[in-house]
Design a protein around this motif. Structure first.
Motif, short mmCIF file in Angstrom:
data_model
loop_
_atom_site.label_atom_id
_atom_site.label_comp_id
_atom_site.label_asym_id
_atom_site.label_seq_id
_atom_site.Cartn_x
_atom_site.Cartn_y
_atom_site.Cartn_z
N UNK A 6 40.65 5.28 -75.19
CA UNK A 6 39.62 5.63 -76.17
C UNK A 6 38.25 5.24 -75.63
N UNK A 7 37.22 6.03 -75.99
CA UNK A 7 35.88 5.61 -75.60
C UNK A 7 35.45 4.41 -76.45
N UNK A 8 34.89 3.41 -75.82
CA UNK A 8 34.42 2.25 -76.57
C UNK A 8 32.93 2.43 -76.85
N UNK A 9 32.53 2.42 -78.14
CA UNK A 9 31.13 2.68 -78.46
C UNK A 9 30.21 1.59 -77.88
N UNK A 10 29.26 2.01 -77.06
CA UNK A 10 28.37 1.02 -76.44
C UNK A 10 27.04 0.92 -77.15
N UNK A 11 26.88 1.78 -78.17
CA UNK A 11 25.61 1.79 -78.89
C UNK A 11 25.38 0.43 -79.53
N UNK A 12 24.19 -0.12 -79.27
CA UNK A 12 23.91 -1.42 -79.86
C UNK A 12 24.18 -2.57 -78.92
N UNK A 13 25.04 -2.35 -77.91
CA UNK A 13 25.26 -3.40 -76.90
C UNK A 13 24.09 -3.38 -75.92
N UNK A 14 23.73 -4.50 -75.36
CA UNK A 14 22.60 -4.52 -74.41
C UNK A 14 23.03 -3.97 -73.06
N UNK A 15 23.20 -2.65 -72.98
CA UNK A 15 23.72 -2.06 -71.74
C UNK A 15 22.64 -1.57 -70.78
N UNK A 16 21.43 -1.38 -71.31
CA UNK A 16 20.40 -0.82 -70.43
C UNK A 16 20.02 -1.85 -69.36
N UNK A 17 19.70 -1.34 -68.14
CA UNK A 17 19.43 -2.27 -67.05
C UNK A 17 18.12 -3.03 -67.25
N UNK A 18 18.06 -4.15 -66.61
CA UNK A 18 16.90 -5.02 -66.71
C UNK A 18 16.39 -5.22 -65.29
N UNK A 19 15.07 -5.17 -65.11
CA UNK A 19 14.56 -5.38 -63.76
C UNK A 19 14.26 -6.86 -63.55
N UNK A 20 14.99 -7.41 -62.58
CA UNK A 20 14.84 -8.85 -62.33
C UNK A 20 14.59 -9.01 -60.84
N UNK A 21 13.45 -9.61 -60.49
CA UNK A 21 13.08 -9.81 -59.08
C UNK A 21 13.15 -8.49 -58.30
N UNK A 22 12.71 -7.41 -58.96
CA UNK A 22 12.67 -6.12 -58.29
C UNK A 22 14.00 -5.41 -58.19
N UNK A 23 15.07 -5.98 -58.78
CA UNK A 23 16.37 -5.31 -58.72
C UNK A 23 16.80 -4.93 -60.13
N UNK A 24 17.62 -3.90 -60.19
CA UNK A 24 18.18 -3.52 -61.47
C UNK A 24 19.44 -4.35 -61.75
N UNK A 25 19.42 -5.02 -62.85
CA UNK A 25 20.56 -5.85 -63.20
C UNK A 25 21.05 -5.42 -64.57
N UNK A 26 22.36 -5.15 -64.71
CA UNK A 26 22.85 -4.78 -66.04
C UNK A 26 22.66 -5.94 -67.01
N UNK A 27 21.99 -5.63 -68.11
CA UNK A 27 21.68 -6.68 -69.08
C UNK A 27 22.96 -7.30 -69.66
N UNK A 28 23.97 -6.44 -69.84
CA UNK A 28 25.22 -6.93 -70.42
C UNK A 28 25.84 -8.02 -69.55
N UNK A 29 25.69 -7.86 -68.21
CA UNK A 29 26.22 -8.86 -67.30
C UNK A 29 25.59 -10.23 -67.56
N UNK A 30 24.28 -10.20 -67.76
CA UNK A 30 23.59 -11.46 -68.00
C UNK A 30 24.03 -12.08 -69.31
N UNK A 31 24.17 -11.22 -70.34
CA UNK A 31 24.60 -11.71 -71.64
C UNK A 31 25.99 -12.37 -71.52
N UNK A 32 26.86 -11.70 -70.76
CA UNK A 32 28.20 -12.25 -70.55
C UNK A 32 28.15 -13.60 -69.89
N UNK A 33 27.34 -13.67 -68.86
CA UNK A 33 27.23 -14.90 -68.09
C UNK A 33 26.73 -16.04 -68.97
#
Lengths: 290, 230
Positions: A116-143
Protein backbone atom coordinates in the motif's frame (compact mmCIF):
# COMPACT_ATOMS: atom_id res chain seq x y z
CA UNK A 1 28.10 13.98 3.49
CA UNK A 2 24.90 12.98 1.74
CA UNK A 3 25.70 9.30 2.23
CA UNK A 4 26.76 9.92 5.78
CA UNK A 5 23.39 11.48 6.63
CA UNK A 6 21.55 8.72 4.77
CA UNK A 7 23.53 6.12 6.69
CA UNK A 8 22.83 7.78 10.00
CA UNK A 9 19.17 8.03 9.18
CA UNK A 10 18.84 4.38 8.19
CA UNK A 11 20.93 3.61 11.24
CA UNK A 12 18.62 5.56 13.52
CA UNK A 13 15.66 3.44 12.53
CA UNK A 14 17.81 0.37 13.22
CA UNK A 15 18.72 1.94 16.52
CA UNK A 16 15.10 2.66 17.48
CA UNK A 17 14.21 -0.90 16.69
CA UNK A 18 17.33 -2.11 18.47
CA UNK A 19 16.48 -0.16 21.63
CA UNK A 20 13.03 -1.75 21.68
CA UNK A 21 14.47 -5.21 21.26
CA UNK A 22 17.17 -4.44 23.84
CA UNK A 23 14.49 -3.66 26.37
CA UNK A 24 12.85 -7.07 26.05
CA UNK A 25 15.82 -9.19 25.01
CA UNK A 26 18.82 -7.53 26.60
CA UNK A 27 17.05 -6.40 29.75
CA UNK A 28 14.22 -8.88 30.28
CA UNK A 29 15.87 -11.79 28.49
CA UNK A 30 13.08 -12.56 26.02
CA UNK A 31 14.17 -12.91 22.42
CA UNK A 32 11.15 -11.72 20.45
CA UNK A 33 10.64 -12.57 16.83
CA UNK A 34 7.34 -10.69 16.86
CA UNK A 35 9.12 -7.36 16.79
CA UNK A 36 9.03 -6.90 13.01
CA UNK A 37 5.29 -7.54 13.03
CA UNK A 38 4.80 -5.12 15.89
CA UNK A 39 6.58 -2.57 13.76
CA UNK A 40 4.35 -3.30 10.79
CA UNK A 41 1.17 -3.22 12.89
CA UNK A 42 2.15 0.21 14.20
CA UNK A 43 2.81 1.46 10.70
CA UNK A 44 -0.54 0.06 9.48
CA UNK A 45 -2.38 1.76 12.32
CA UNK A 46 -0.72 5.03 11.33
CA UNK A 47 -1.55 4.44 7.66
CA UNK A 48 -5.23 3.80 8.38
CA UNK A 49 -5.45 6.87 10.58
CA UNK A 50 -3.69 9.06 8.01
CA UNK A 51 -5.86 7.73 5.18
CA UNK A 52 -8.89 8.96 7.08
CA UNK A 53 -7.45 12.45 6.91
CA UNK A 54 -6.16 12.88 10.44
CA UNK A 55 -3.01 14.95 10.90
CA UNK A 56 0.42 13.29 11.07
CA UNK A 57 0.76 13.65 14.81
CA UNK A 58 -2.52 11.77 15.37
CA UNK A 59 -1.41 9.06 12.94
CA UNK A 60 1.92 8.64 14.70
CA UNK A 61 0.30 8.49 18.14
CA UNK A 62 -2.27 5.96 16.91
CA UNK A 63 0.56 3.81 15.54
CA UNK A 64 2.51 3.98 18.79
CA UNK A 65 -0.48 3.16 20.96
CA UNK A 66 -1.72 0.27 18.81
CA UNK A 67 1.73 -1.33 18.57
CA UNK A 68 2.38 -0.71 22.26
CA UNK A 69 -0.90 -2.36 23.22
CA UNK A 70 -0.26 -5.27 20.84
CA UNK A 71 3.10 -5.84 22.46
CA UNK A 72 1.93 -5.29 26.04
CA UNK A 73 -1.11 -7.54 25.64
CA UNK A 74 1.04 -10.24 24.06
CA UNK A 75 3.07 -10.21 27.25
CA UNK A 76 0.06 -10.28 29.56
CA UNK A 77 -1.83 -12.93 27.61
CA UNK A 78 1.00 -15.25 26.61
CA UNK A 79 4.20 -14.60 28.53
CA UNK A 80 2.73 -14.04 31.98
CA UNK A 81 1.35 -17.60 32.16
CA UNK A 82 4.61 -18.97 30.76
CA UNK A 83 6.57 -17.09 33.38
CA UNK A 84 4.26 -18.30 36.13
CA UNK A 85 4.97 -21.86 35.06
CA UNK A 86 8.68 -21.08 34.82
CA UNK A 87 8.76 -22.20 31.20
CA UNK A 88 12.17 -22.58 29.59
CA UNK A 89 13.52 -19.66 27.56
CA UNK A 90 12.94 -21.47 24.31
CA UNK A 91 9.18 -21.63 24.92
CA UNK A 92 9.07 -17.81 24.78
CA UNK A 93 10.97 -17.75 21.50
CA UNK A 94 8.59 -20.23 19.90
CA UNK A 95 5.58 -18.22 21.09
CA UNK A 96 6.97 -15.02 19.56
CA UNK A 97 7.59 -16.83 16.28
CA UNK A 98 3.99 -18.05 16.40
CA UNK A 99 2.62 -14.58 17.12
CA UNK A 100 4.69 -13.16 14.29
CA UNK A 101 3.41 -15.77 11.79
CA UNK A 102 -0.20 -15.32 12.85
CA UNK A 103 -0.14 -11.55 12.65
CA UNK A 104 1.71 -11.69 9.34
CA UNK A 105 -1.00 -13.94 7.92
CA UNK A 106 -3.66 -11.61 9.27
CA UNK A 107 -2.03 -8.53 7.75
CA UNK A 108 -1.46 -10.31 4.44
CA UNK A 109 -5.11 -11.32 4.22
CA UNK A 110 -6.38 -7.86 5.17
CA UNK A 111 -4.23 -6.17 2.53
CA UNK A 112 -4.53 -9.02 -0.01
CA UNK A 113 -0.73 -9.15 0.14
CA UNK A 114 -0.53 -5.83 -1.68
CA UNK A 115 1.95 -3.07 -1.05
CA UNK A 116 0.00 0.00 0.00
CA UNK A 117 1.14 3.56 -0.57
CA UNK A 118 2.00 5.22 2.73
CA UNK A 119 0.69 8.80 2.84
CA UNK A 120 3.67 11.14 3.21
CA UNK A 121 1.63 14.31 3.31
CA UNK A 122 2.45 16.20 6.45
CA UNK A 123 5.70 14.33 7.10
CA UNK A 124 8.84 16.47 6.80
CA UNK A 125 9.94 14.83 3.56
CA UNK A 126 11.12 17.83 1.57
CA UNK A 127 14.90 18.14 1.34
CA UNK A 128 16.83 20.60 3.44
CA UNK A 129 19.99 22.33 2.29
CA UNK A 130 22.72 21.81 4.83
CA UNK A 131 26.30 22.93 4.15
CA UNK A 132 25.47 23.14 0.45
CA UNK A 133 24.11 19.58 0.25
CA UNK A 134 20.59 18.31 -0.02
CA UNK A 135 19.68 16.33 3.04
CA UNK A 136 16.31 14.62 3.49
CA UNK A 137 14.65 16.37 6.38
CA UNK A 138 12.98 13.16 7.51
CA UNK A 139 16.41 11.60 8.02
CA UNK A 140 17.37 14.35 10.41
CA UNK A 141 14.09 14.05 12.28
CA UNK A 142 14.67 10.32 12.64
CA UNK A 143 18.18 10.83 13.88
CA UNK A 144 17.21 13.47 16.43
CA UNK A 145 14.23 11.43 17.61
CA UNK A 146 16.36 8.34 18.17
CA UNK A 147 18.91 10.26 20.19
CA UNK A 148 16.17 11.83 22.33
CA UNK A 149 14.46 8.48 22.86
CA UNK A 150 17.75 6.87 23.78
CA UNK A 151 18.53 9.58 26.30
CA UNK A 152 15.05 9.32 27.84
CA UNK A 153 15.21 5.55 28.08
CA UNK A 154 18.69 5.59 29.59
CA UNK A 155 17.57 8.18 32.11
CA UNK A 156 14.48 6.18 32.94
CA UNK A 157 16.32 2.89 33.47
CA UNK A 158 19.17 4.29 35.52
CA UNK A 159 17.85 7.35 37.30
CA UNK A 160 14.21 6.73 38.15
CA UNK A 161 12.51 4.48 40.64
CA UNK A 162 10.39 2.61 38.08
CA UNK A 163 13.37 2.18 35.75
CA UNK A 164 15.47 0.79 38.58
CA UNK A 165 12.61 -1.58 39.36
CA UNK A 166 12.77 -2.78 35.75
CA UNK A 167 16.45 -3.56 36.17
CA UNK A 168 15.77 -5.25 39.50
CA UNK A 169 13.07 -7.50 37.98
CA UNK A 170 15.25 -8.11 34.93
CA UNK A 171 18.06 -9.32 37.15
CA UNK A 172 15.84 -11.51 39.30
CA UNK A 173 12.08 -11.65 39.09
CA UNK A 174 11.82 -13.46 42.45
CA UNK A 175 13.95 -10.90 44.22
CA UNK A 176 11.97 -8.06 42.67
CA UNK A 177 8.75 -9.66 43.87
CA UNK A 178 10.18 -10.12 47.38
CA UNK A 179 10.88 -6.40 47.44
CA UNK A 180 7.23 -5.69 46.69
CA UNK A 181 7.57 -4.99 42.97
CA UNK A 182 4.69 -6.22 40.80
CA UNK A 183 6.78 -7.96 38.15
CA UNK A 184 3.82 -8.65 35.89
CA UNK A 185 3.25 -4.95 35.26
CA UNK A 186 6.95 -4.27 34.93
CA UNK A 187 7.16 -6.82 32.12
CA UNK A 188 3.97 -5.62 30.44
CA UNK A 189 5.04 -1.98 30.52
CA UNK A 190 8.44 -2.81 29.06
CA UNK A 191 6.71 -4.67 26.27
CA UNK A 192 4.43 -1.69 25.74
CA UNK A 193 7.38 0.69 25.46
CA UNK A 194 9.23 -1.71 23.22
CA UNK A 195 6.16 -1.87 20.96
CA UNK A 196 5.92 1.92 20.70
CA UNK A 197 9.60 2.14 19.74
CA UNK A 198 9.07 -0.51 17.06
CA UNK A 199 6.10 1.46 15.72
CA UNK A 200 8.14 4.65 15.62
CA UNK A 201 10.80 2.91 13.53
CA UNK A 202 8.12 1.32 11.35
CA UNK A 203 6.38 4.63 10.69
CA UNK A 204 9.67 6.36 9.87
CA UNK A 205 10.65 3.66 7.43
CA UNK A 206 7.22 3.61 5.80
CA UNK A 207 7.23 7.40 5.49
CA UNK A 208 10.68 7.50 3.95
CA UNK A 209 9.94 4.78 1.43
CA UNK A 210 6.35 5.91 0.89
CA UNK A 211 5.02 2.36 0.98
CA UNK A 212 4.08 -0.43 3.32
CA UNK A 213 3.43 -4.13 2.96
CA UNK A 214 2.88 -6.93 5.44
CA UNK A 215 6.41 -8.18 4.80
CA UNK A 216 8.10 -4.74 4.69
CA UNK A 217 9.98 -5.27 7.90
CA UNK A 218 10.82 -8.96 7.85
CA UNK A 219 14.41 -8.51 6.76
CA UNK A 220 14.96 -5.86 9.39
CA UNK A 221 14.37 -8.17 12.33
CA UNK A 222 17.64 -9.98 11.83
CA UNK A 223 19.38 -6.62 11.60
CA UNK A 224 17.80 -5.56 14.89
CA UNK A 225 19.21 -8.66 16.57
CA UNK A 226 22.54 -7.93 14.93
CA UNK A 227 22.41 -4.37 16.25
CA UNK A 228 22.05 -5.68 19.79
CA UNK A 229 24.79 -8.24 19.51
CA UNK A 230 27.03 -5.59 17.96
CA UNK A 231 26.27 -2.99 20.61
CA UNK A 232 26.37 -5.39 23.53
CA UNK A 233 23.47 -7.21 25.15
CA UNK A 234 21.35 -5.08 27.40
CA UNK A 235 23.11 -1.81 26.63
CA UNK A 236 20.87 0.99 25.38
CA UNK A 237 23.93 2.98 24.36
CA UNK A 238 25.22 -0.09 22.55
CA UNK A 239 21.95 -0.47 20.64
CA UNK A 240 22.08 3.08 19.35
CA UNK A 241 25.78 3.03 18.41
CA UNK A 242 25.37 -0.43 16.89
CA UNK A 243 22.33 0.76 14.93
CA UNK A 244 24.02 3.89 13.57
CA UNK A 245 27.17 1.96 12.68
CA UNK A 246 25.19 -0.69 10.87
CA UNK A 247 23.19 1.98 9.00
CA UNK A 248 26.38 3.71 7.85
CA UNK A 249 28.00 0.45 6.79
CA UNK A 250 24.88 -0.56 4.85
CA UNK A 251 24.68 2.73 2.96
CA UNK A 252 28.41 2.90 2.18
CA UNK A 253 28.35 -0.75 1.08
CA UNK A 254 25.50 0.03 -1.32
CA UNK A 255 27.30 3.05 -2.76
CA UNK A 256 30.85 1.75 -2.97
CA UNK A 257 30.41 -2.00 -3.34
CA UNK A 258 27.00 -3.08 -4.51
CA UNK A 259 23.52 -3.20 -3.07
CA UNK A 260 23.71 -6.96 -3.42
CA UNK A 261 26.37 -7.00 -0.72
CA UNK A 262 24.62 -4.54 1.56
CA UNK A 263 23.55 -7.07 4.19
CA UNK A 264 26.68 -9.15 3.71
CA UNK A 265 28.98 -6.23 4.44
CA UNK A 266 26.90 -5.30 7.46
CA UNK A 267 27.14 -8.83 8.81
CA UNK A 268 30.86 -8.93 8.08
CA UNK A 269 31.29 -5.82 10.25
CA UNK A 270 29.49 -7.57 13.06
CA UNK A 271 31.65 -10.66 12.72
CA UNK A 272 34.80 -8.57 12.92
CA UNK A 273 33.58 -6.69 16.00
CA UNK A 274 32.54 -9.88 17.74
CA UNK A 275 35.82 -11.63 17.08
CA UNK A 276 37.66 -8.70 18.65
CA UNK A 277 35.11 -8.05 21.40
CA UNK A 278 32.80 -10.99 22.01
CA UNK A 279 30.64 -9.02 24.45
CA UNK A 280 29.92 -6.35 21.82
CA UNK A 281 30.90 -2.68 21.75
CA UNK A 282 29.30 -1.65 25.04
CA UNK A 283 28.55 -5.04 26.54
CA UNK A 284 29.67 -5.89 30.01
CA UNK A 285 31.84 -8.94 30.31
CA UNK A 286 29.74 -12.05 30.43
CA UNK A 287 28.92 -12.69 34.07
CA UNK A 288 27.14 -15.59 35.62
CA UNK A 289 24.19 -14.85 37.82
CA UNK A 290 24.74 -16.43 41.20
CA UNK B 1 0.44 -12.35 64.38
CA UNK B 2 1.27 -14.94 61.72
CA UNK B 3 -0.30 -18.35 62.00
CA UNK B 4 0.58 -21.24 59.72
CA UNK B 5 -1.64 -24.30 59.89
CA UNK B 6 -1.14 -27.70 58.29
CA UNK B 7 0.98 -26.25 55.53
CA UNK B 8 1.81 -28.65 52.72
CA UNK B 9 4.23 -27.81 49.91
CA UNK B 10 4.77 -30.17 47.01
CA UNK B 11 7.01 -30.01 43.98
CA UNK B 12 5.32 -32.47 41.66
CA UNK B 13 5.62 -35.81 43.39
CA UNK B 14 8.13 -34.56 45.97
CA UNK B 15 6.64 -33.40 49.25
CA UNK B 16 8.76 -30.69 50.86
CA UNK B 17 6.49 -29.81 53.80
CA UNK B 18 4.09 -32.38 55.25
CA UNK B 19 1.50 -30.31 57.06
CA UNK B 20 3.35 -28.09 59.50
CA UNK B 21 1.95 -25.53 61.92
CA UNK B 22 3.94 -22.57 63.18
CA UNK B 23 2.98 -19.40 64.97
CA UNK B 24 4.85 -16.16 65.56
CA UNK B 25 3.45 -13.55 67.94
CA UNK B 26 3.93 -9.83 67.43
CA UNK B 27 7.39 -8.78 68.58
CA UNK B 28 8.57 -12.35 68.98
CA UNK B 29 11.76 -13.89 67.56
CA UNK B 30 11.28 -17.50 66.50
CA UNK B 31 13.61 -19.91 64.77
CA UNK B 32 13.11 -22.92 62.56
CA UNK B 33 16.06 -25.22 62.96
CA UNK B 34 16.75 -28.16 60.73
CA UNK B 35 19.35 -29.94 58.66
CA UNK B 36 19.98 -29.40 54.99
CA UNK B 37 16.97 -30.46 52.94
CA UNK B 38 14.55 -30.38 55.88
CA UNK B 39 12.27 -27.93 54.04
CA UNK B 40 13.34 -24.64 55.66
CA UNK B 41 13.80 -22.83 52.38
CA UNK B 42 10.50 -24.21 51.02
CA UNK B 43 8.78 -22.91 54.15
CA UNK B 44 10.32 -19.46 53.81
CA UNK B 45 9.62 -19.20 50.09
CA UNK B 46 6.05 -20.35 50.61
CA UNK B 47 5.44 -17.82 53.39
CA UNK B 48 6.88 -15.09 51.17
CA UNK B 49 4.56 -16.02 48.32
CA UNK B 50 7.15 -17.38 45.90
CA UNK B 51 5.68 -20.89 46.10
CA UNK B 52 1.99 -21.66 46.29
CA UNK B 53 1.00 -23.91 49.19
CA UNK B 54 -0.58 -27.21 48.16
CA UNK B 55 -2.72 -27.26 51.30
CA UNK B 56 -3.05 -25.51 54.64
CA UNK B 57 -3.44 -21.88 55.57
CA UNK B 58 -1.21 -18.91 56.27
CA UNK B 59 -2.96 -16.14 58.19
CA UNK B 60 -1.52 -12.71 58.94
CA UNK B 61 -3.78 -11.54 61.77
CA UNK B 62 -7.22 -12.02 60.22
CA UNK B 63 -5.96 -11.90 56.65
CA UNK B 64 -5.30 -14.90 54.49
CA UNK B 65 -1.93 -14.47 52.76
CA UNK B 66 -1.28 -18.07 51.69
CA UNK B 67 -1.20 -18.30 47.90
CA UNK B 68 -0.99 -14.53 47.36
CA UNK B 69 1.69 -13.16 44.99
CA UNK B 70 5.01 -12.33 46.63
CA UNK B 71 4.81 -8.60 45.99
CA UNK B 72 1.44 -8.47 47.77
CA UNK B 73 2.73 -10.46 50.75
CA UNK B 74 5.70 -8.11 50.92
CA UNK B 75 3.39 -5.09 50.91
CA UNK B 76 1.50 -6.63 53.83
CA UNK B 77 4.72 -6.48 55.84
CA UNK B 78 5.94 -10.07 55.56
CA UNK B 79 9.43 -9.72 54.12
CA UNK B 80 11.96 -12.43 53.29
CA UNK B 81 15.72 -12.05 53.24
CA UNK B 82 16.32 -15.04 50.99
CA UNK B 83 18.93 -17.74 51.11
CA UNK B 84 22.04 -16.73 49.23
CA UNK B 85 21.19 -13.04 49.88
CA UNK B 86 19.87 -12.35 46.33
CA UNK B 87 21.66 -9.05 45.98
CA UNK B 88 20.78 -7.21 42.77
CA UNK B 89 24.36 -7.35 41.55
CA UNK B 90 24.27 -4.68 38.81
CA UNK B 91 22.48 -2.16 41.03
CA UNK B 92 24.41 -0.01 43.48
CA UNK B 93 24.15 -0.57 47.22
CA UNK B 94 22.02 2.55 47.44
CA UNK B 95 19.70 1.35 44.68
CA UNK B 96 19.39 -2.04 46.37
CA UNK B 97 18.26 -0.23 49.50
CA UNK B 98 15.91 2.03 47.55
CA UNK B 99 14.30 -1.02 45.95
CA UNK B 100 13.85 -2.44 49.45
CA UNK B 101 11.70 0.59 50.17
CA UNK B 102 9.85 0.32 46.86
CA UNK B 103 6.42 0.72 48.43
CA UNK B 104 7.47 3.31 51.02
CA UNK B 105 7.00 7.06 50.60
CA UNK B 106 10.04 8.82 49.13
CA UNK B 107 10.84 10.87 52.23
CA UNK B 108 10.78 7.77 54.42
CA UNK B 109 13.10 5.88 52.09
CA UNK B 110 15.73 8.58 52.58
CA UNK B 111 15.42 8.45 56.34
CA UNK B 112 15.44 4.64 56.33
CA UNK B 113 18.67 4.55 54.32
CA UNK B 114 20.29 6.69 57.03
CA UNK B 115 18.98 4.26 59.66
CA UNK B 116 20.46 1.33 57.74
CA UNK B 117 23.83 3.03 57.50
CA UNK B 118 23.70 3.53 61.26
CA UNK B 119 22.92 -0.18 61.68
CA UNK B 120 25.61 -1.34 59.23
CA UNK B 121 28.18 1.45 58.86
CA UNK B 122 30.10 -0.54 56.25
CA UNK B 123 27.20 -0.04 53.80
CA UNK B 124 27.49 3.72 54.15
CA UNK B 125 31.02 3.58 52.81
CA UNK B 126 29.99 1.53 49.79
CA UNK B 127 26.73 3.20 48.77
CA UNK B 128 27.81 3.70 45.16
CA UNK B 129 29.47 0.32 44.64
CA UNK B 130 27.65 -2.30 42.62
CA UNK B 131 25.98 -4.75 44.99
CA UNK B 132 27.73 -7.65 43.30
CA UNK B 133 31.15 -6.29 44.31
CA UNK B 134 30.53 -6.55 48.05
CA UNK B 135 32.00 -9.36 50.16
CA UNK B 136 29.73 -12.15 51.37
CA UNK B 137 29.32 -10.56 54.78
CA UNK B 138 28.62 -7.14 53.34
CA UNK B 139 26.07 -8.68 50.97
CA UNK B 140 24.29 -10.33 53.89
CA UNK B 141 24.19 -7.01 55.72
CA UNK B 142 22.83 -5.36 52.60
CA UNK B 143 20.21 -8.08 52.19
CA UNK B 144 19.01 -7.60 55.78
CA UNK B 145 19.09 -3.82 55.47
CA UNK B 146 17.16 -4.05 52.20
CA UNK B 147 14.56 -6.23 53.89
CA UNK B 148 14.24 -3.73 56.75
CA UNK B 149 13.74 -0.88 54.28
CA UNK B 150 10.21 -2.23 53.72
CA UNK B 151 9.48 -1.65 57.43
CA UNK B 152 8.37 -5.27 57.86
CA UNK B 153 6.09 -6.51 60.59
CA UNK B 154 7.68 -9.93 60.19
CA UNK B 155 11.25 -10.22 58.95
CA UNK B 156 12.08 -13.72 57.72
CA UNK B 157 15.70 -14.72 57.27
CA UNK B 158 16.83 -17.84 55.46
CA UNK B 159 20.26 -19.04 56.65
CA UNK B 160 21.82 -15.63 57.17
CA UNK B 161 24.98 -17.19 58.62
CA UNK B 162 25.68 -19.40 55.63
CA UNK B 163 29.25 -19.21 54.42
CA UNK B 164 30.23 -16.32 56.66
CA UNK B 165 33.19 -15.94 59.04
CA UNK B 166 32.26 -16.15 62.77
CA UNK B 167 33.14 -12.51 63.34
CA UNK B 168 30.81 -11.39 60.57
CA UNK B 169 28.07 -13.66 61.92
CA UNK B 170 28.43 -11.96 65.32
CA UNK B 171 28.00 -8.60 63.63
CA UNK B 172 24.82 -9.75 61.95
CA UNK B 173 23.44 -11.31 65.14
CA UNK B 174 24.00 -8.06 67.01
CA UNK B 175 22.06 -6.22 64.33
CA UNK B 176 19.22 -8.76 64.48
CA UNK B 177 19.02 -8.41 68.26
CA UNK B 178 18.71 -4.67 67.77
CA UNK B 179 15.98 -5.14 65.17
CA UNK B 180 14.09 -7.55 67.41
CA UNK B 181 14.45 -5.12 70.30
CA UNK B 182 12.69 -2.47 68.25
CA UNK B 183 9.63 -4.71 68.01
CA UNK B 184 9.95 -6.33 64.59
CA UNK B 185 8.94 -9.99 64.65
CA UNK B 186 11.59 -12.35 63.35
CA UNK B 187 11.36 -15.82 61.84
CA UNK B 188 14.82 -17.27 61.37
CA UNK B 189 15.58 -20.45 59.45
CA UNK B 190 18.96 -21.86 60.45
CA UNK B 191 21.02 -24.97 60.21
CA UNK B 192 23.29 -23.67 62.95
CA UNK B 193 21.15 -24.50 66.00
CA UNK B 194 23.20 -22.84 68.73
CA UNK B 195 23.30 -19.63 66.75
CA UNK B 196 19.54 -19.67 66.21
CA UNK B 197 18.77 -20.49 69.85
CA UNK B 198 21.08 -17.68 70.87
CA UNK B 199 18.89 -14.94 69.40
CA UNK B 200 15.37 -16.38 69.35
CA UNK B 201 12.94 -17.02 72.18
CA UNK B 202 11.25 -20.05 70.69
CA UNK B 203 12.28 -22.68 68.20
CA UNK B 204 10.75 -25.30 65.96
CA UNK B 205 12.81 -28.26 64.82
CA UNK B 206 12.04 -29.15 61.21
CA UNK B 207 13.20 -32.52 59.91
CA UNK B 208 12.19 -34.08 56.63
CA UNK B 209 9.27 -31.70 56.13
CA UNK B 210 7.80 -32.22 59.61
CA UNK B 211 8.02 -30.35 62.90
CA UNK B 212 9.52 -32.89 65.32
CA UNK B 213 9.94 -30.63 68.34
CA UNK B 214 9.16 -27.12 69.44
CA UNK B 215 9.30 -24.97 72.53
CA UNK B 216 11.15 -22.19 74.32
CA UNK B 217 14.72 -21.95 73.10
CA UNK B 218 16.00 -23.15 76.46
CA UNK B 219 13.68 -26.17 76.40
CA UNK B 220 14.52 -27.41 72.93
CA UNK B 221 17.18 -29.58 74.46
CA UNK B 222 20.65 -29.98 73.10
CA UNK B 223 20.17 -33.73 73.05
CA UNK B 224 17.11 -33.41 70.83
CA UNK B 225 18.96 -31.16 68.46
CA UNK B 226 21.88 -33.51 68.38
CA UNK B 227 19.62 -36.44 67.67
CA UNK B 228 18.08 -34.79 64.63
CA UNK B 229 20.76 -32.50 63.38
CA UNK B 230 23.93 -34.51 63.74
Amino acid sequence: MQQFINGLSLGSSYALLGIGVTLVWGVLGILTFAHAQTMTIGAYAALITLDRGYPVIVGVIAGLVVAGLFSGLMDLALFTPLRRKRAPEFAFVIVTIGVSQISDAFEASRTRSQTLPFPRKGFPVEPLTLLGRNVPRLSLVMLVTSVIVMAMLGYWLHRTKSGTAVRAVAYSRDTGELLGINSKWIFASCFFISGTLAALAGIFLAASSGQLSHSSNDAILLLAFAVIVLGGMGSIRGAIVGGLLLGLVSVYATVYVSSVFREAVAMLTILVVLVVRPSGLFGEKATTRV
Amino acid sequence: MIKIEDLVVRYGAVVALRGISIEVEAGEAVSVIGPNGAGKTSLMRCLAGLIKPSAGSIMLDAQRIGGKAAHIVSRQGVVLVPEGRAILAPLSVKQNLQMGGYNQPKAEVKASIDDMIALFPVLGRRLDSAGGLLSGGEQQMLAIARGLMAKPRLLMLDEPSMGLAPKVVDNILDALRLVAGLGTSILLAEQNASLALDITERAYVLVNGEIVASGAAAEVGEDLLERYLS
